[in-house]
Design a protein around this motif. Structure first.
Motif, short mmCIF file in Angstrom:
data_model
loop_
_atom_site.label_atom_id
_atom_site.label_comp_id
_atom_site.label_asym_id
_atom_site.label_seq_id
_atom_site.Cartn_x
_atom_site.Cartn_y
_atom_site.Cartn_z
N LEU A 428 59.90 31.14 0.06
CA LEU A 428 58.64 30.68 -0.52
C LEU A 428 58.88 30.13 -1.91
CD1 LEU A 428 55.58 30.39 -0.41
CD2 LEU A 428 55.39 32.71 -1.29
N LEU A 429 59.70 30.84 -2.68
CA LEU A 429 59.98 30.39 -4.03
C LEU A 429 60.68 29.03 -4.01
CD1 LEU A 429 59.81 31.01 -7.01
CD2 LEU A 429 62.01 32.16 -6.86
N VAL A 430 61.62 28.88 -3.11
CA VAL A 430 62.33 27.60 -3.00
C VAL A 430 61.34 26.48 -2.71
CG1 VAL A 430 63.96 26.28 -1.61
CG2 VAL A 430 64.51 28.61 -2.30
N GLU A 431 60.46 26.74 -1.77
CA GLU A 431 59.46 25.74 -1.38
C GLU A 431 58.53 25.41 -2.55
OE1 GLU A 431 59.16 24.31 1.63
OE2 GLU A 431 57.30 23.23 1.16
N LEU A 432 58.09 26.47 -3.22
CA LEU A 432 57.19 26.26 -4.36
C LEU A 432 57.87 25.41 -5.41
CD1 LEU A 432 55.63 29.81 -4.87
CD2 LEU A 432 54.35 27.73 -4.48
N LYS A 433 59.14 25.73 -5.66
CA LYS A 433 59.85 25.02 -6.72
C LYS A 433 60.06 23.56 -6.36
CE LYS A 433 62.98 27.49 -9.49
NZ LYS A 433 64.15 28.40 -9.53
N SER A 434 60.37 23.33 -5.10
CA SER A 434 60.65 21.94 -4.75
C SER A 434 59.37 21.11 -4.83
CB SER A 434 61.32 21.85 -3.38
OG SER A 434 60.34 21.88 -2.38
N ARG A 435 58.27 21.72 -4.47
CA ARG A 435 57.00 20.98 -4.59
C ARG A 435 56.60 20.77 -6.03
NH1 ARG A 435 52.88 21.53 0.25
NH2 ARG A 435 54.31 22.17 1.88
N TRP A 436 56.85 21.81 -6.81
CA TRP A 436 56.52 21.72 -8.23
C TRP A 436 57.28 20.57 -8.87
CZ3 TRP A 436 60.05 22.61 -12.28
CH2 TRP A 436 59.48 22.69 -13.55
N GLU A 437 58.58 20.53 -8.52
CA GLU A 437 59.45 19.51 -9.06
C GLU A 437 58.94 18.12 -8.69
OE1 GLU A 437 63.90 18.84 -7.94
OE2 GLU A 437 63.56 20.81 -8.82
N ARG A 438 58.60 17.99 -7.41
CA ARG A 438 58.14 16.70 -6.93
C ARG A 438 56.86 16.28 -7.67
NH1 ARG A 438 57.03 17.23 -1.01
NH2 ARG A 438 54.94 17.62 -1.79
N ASN A 439 55.96 17.21 -7.84
CA ASN A 439 54.69 16.87 -8.47
C ASN A 439 54.84 16.55 -9.93
OD1 ASN A 439 53.34 17.15 -6.12
ND2 ASN A 439 52.73 19.27 -6.50
N VAL A 440 55.64 17.36 -10.61
CA VAL A 440 55.81 17.11 -12.05
C VAL A 440 56.54 15.79 -12.25
CG1 VAL A 440 56.86 17.95 -14.16
CG2 VAL A 440 55.74 19.54 -12.62
N LYS A 441 57.54 15.55 -11.39
CA LYS A 441 58.27 14.29 -11.47
C LYS A 441 57.33 13.12 -11.16
CE LYS A 441 61.84 14.12 -8.84
NZ LYS A 441 63.09 13.95 -8.14
N GLY A 442 56.50 13.31 -10.14
CA GLY A 442 55.53 12.28 -9.77
C GLY A 442 54.62 11.99 -10.94
N GLY A 443 54.23 13.06 -11.63
CA GLY A 443 53.37 12.92 -12.79
C GLY A 443 54.06 12.11 -13.87
N LYS A 444 55.38 12.36 -14.03
CA LYS A 444 56.14 11.66 -15.06
C LYS A 444 56.18 10.16 -14.74
CE LYS A 444 60.60 11.70 -15.05
NZ LYS A 444 62.02 12.13 -15.11
N LEU A 445 56.42 9.87 -13.45
CA LEU A 445 56.50 8.47 -13.05
C LEU A 445 55.18 7.77 -13.27
CD1 LEU A 445 58.66 8.61 -9.81
CD2 LEU A 445 59.30 7.83 -12.10
N ARG A 446 54.11 8.51 -13.00
CA ARG A 446 52.79 7.90 -13.19
C ARG A 446 52.39 7.92 -14.67
NH1 ARG A 446 51.61 10.95 -8.61
NH2 ARG A 446 50.58 12.54 -9.84
#
Ligand SMILES: Nc1ncnc2c1ncn2[C@@H]1O[C@H](COP(=O)(O)OP(=O)(O)OP(=O)(O)O)[C@@H](O)[C@H]1O
Ligand SMILES: [Mg+2]
Length: 489
Positions: A428-446
């Motif tokens: 669960l932690l791995v999944e949470l982290k990978s989504r977190w990463e994706r979202n924060v990165k997505g936020g950075k790109l936007r």
């Protein structure tokens, strides 16, 4: 040899004189009262079915499909004696065949059922004042104790069953409760208090001149627990649920009939309201303009006669029809009712639905936050906070909100590994982290992420990931290749 007319008149006369001198009087409680179901009939049936003073020597046993309990009932035309405050009464269950019908708008049931109550004339006030209330109360209690809620749907497409019911029902056994519902505890308590106030608020509603009903709008992305919340509410209050499929309703008047056939103490649910309205309203004539027109018609009828006519060819339900359904004069033909609408896109809803007083409470069901996560860990793994490693917990708290995982996603991750709890938490932690990463990165790109510290962490983790992948092999290259291909398309 006596002509039938004379025989009939004689019988009538005999009956009259008999009743005049008899010390008994009789009350009929029929199953159907005109078009409506007689709630008293159901109450009496329930009361007699479990009454300890049951003394009949012939009972009918029934068990509904999917039901867990057997119901006792009086056989046709059998009777039992009951006592109340020293008064003895006799109940008879009268079933007669209906005469062949000449012509009816809808087929009536073949049998006419009803209870006849025989009491002594001197007990009349006692019976009328308290015995019937006592039965109604008792029936309510039994119903609650049986925990047998019903889930009704209107999938017949407008046709009625032989008893004139447009609703089909199955026993409702959803295990969701407020305890298992993962959401912010404060918000949860607020909703529970609101429900409790509603149930105990009969006097308040009467005093303020409001219809005794309440509306909730549940909105949020799929999988955040809207349907679970409805089930939890029904279980908490002990109410039946009417799941209204708007796409199966063809006209405003049909909608009204459905409403008239709901019982009090029930939750009326319309799921995905935005989709249903689209289907019936916007496809017709010219979109928004038609809506506005409907709305106008709606407000006119609301302040006027309240008879909400169908607009257009009368073969569609309109927004005004729906508003009349929840809000108009018809909505109070029963009491103690809760309306719940759910939607995934609150922004798509017509403002008329959202105005204050219509949906009394707007509840946002959102992505999993830390408090919800803890509830899910307890539900699925039996883990309290102290059972989870401190660092893991802290890490989860840091990433969970930005990970934007729905409770349904989290549940899924936990169910998958529920035999191996530690692995479940790890994954669960791995999944949470990978989504977190994706979202924060997505936020950075936007260009919309405000939190620099988080960006730094992401970059660090990215670097680490690339390093480890380079060690493992050339996964990264595969990925760039994929992106390139997409670009070419
Ligand atoms: N807040 C929650 N608490 C506990 N379980 C949840 C929650 N949200 C979702 N779940 C789990 O996920 C499943 C799907 O949730 P549910 O059907 O309630 O979502 P929904 O919001 O109604 O979605 P949709 O918008 O697609 O109808 C449920 O069976 C439940 O087990
Ligand atoms: Mg749902």
């Amino acid at each position: 040899i006596i002509p039938p007319e004379l025989r009939f008149a004689f019988l009538k006369f005999f009956n009259r004189t008999f009743h005049l001198f008899s010390s008994y009087c009789y009350f009929d409680i029929t199953e159907l009262d005109g078009v409506n179901t007689n709630e008293l009939y159901n109450a009496v049936q329930l009361y007699l079915s479990t009454s300890v003073s049951i003394a009949g020597n012939r009972l009918s046993l029934t068990r509904a499909v999917n039901s867990s309990s057997i119901t006792f009932g009086l056989s046709n035309n059998d009777s039992i004696v009951d006592t109340f405050n020293n008064a003895t009464v006799l109940w008879e269950h009268v079933v007669t065949q209906r005469q062949t019908q000449t012509f009816a708008w809808r087929p009536l049931p073949e049998e006419k059922r009803g209870f006849t109550l025989r009491i002594k004339k001197r007990d009349k006030t006692l019976i009328l004042n308290s015995y019937l209330d006592f039965i109604a109360e008792k029936a309510k209690e039994i119903r609650r104790k049986n925990q047998d809620r019903l889930l009704y749907t209107n999938t017949r497409g407008g046709s009625l069953d032989s008893r004139g019911h447009p609703w089909e029902s199955v026993p409702f056994k959803h295990p969701s409760t407020f305890e298992t519902l993962a959401m912010d505890p404060k918000k949860k308590q607020e909703i529970m208090d609101d429900l409790k106030d509603f149930v105990l608020g009969q006097m308040f509603y009467q005093k303020t001149g409001r219809a005794w009903k309440r509306g909730y709008l549940l909105y949020g992305p799929p999988g955040t627990g809207k349907s679970s919340m409805i089930a939890a509410m029904a279980n908490y209050l002990g109410y039946d649920i009417y799941d209204l499929e708007l796409t199966e309703v063809h006209s405003n008047s049909e909608l009204r009939k459905l409403l008239m056939k709901t019982s009090s103490k029930s939750i009326i649910v319309i799921e995905d309201i935005d989709c249903s309205i689209n289907l019936t309203n916007r496809n017709k004539s010219s979109g928004l303009k038609a809506d506005l027109q409907n709305l106008r018609i709606g407000s006119e009828t609301r302040s006027g006669s309240g008879s909400g006519e169908e607009s257009g060819n009368g073969n569609t339900i309109t927004l005004s029809g729906l508003l009349n359904f929840t809000d108009g004069l018809w909505s109070c033909c029963g009491s103690e009712r809760i309306f719940i609408f759910t939607t995934n896109h609150i922004e798509k809803l017509d403002p008329a639905l959202l105005r204050s007083g219509r949906m009394d409470m707007h509840v946002c069901m959102s992505y999993c936050d830390f408090s919800s996560l803890k509830i899910l860990l307890r539900n699925y793994l039996g883990y309290e906070e102290e059972d989870v490693d401190d660092d893991v917990l802290k890490e989860m708290e840091r990433v969970v909100e930005k990970a934007e995982m729905t409770p349904a996603d989290v549940s899924e991750a936990l169910i998958k590994n529920r035999r191996d709890k530690e692995k479940a938490v790890r994954e669960l932690l791995v999944e949470l982290k990978s989504r977190w990463e994706r979202n924060v990165k997505g936020g950075k790109l936007r260009g919309q992420s405000g939190n620099l510290r988080e960006l730094e962490i992401v970059e660090e983790e990215e670097k680490r990931a690339i390093d480890s992948q380079n060690e493992d092999g050339d996964d990264v290259e595969d990925e760039t290749e994929l992106v390139d291909n997409v670009g070419k398309d």
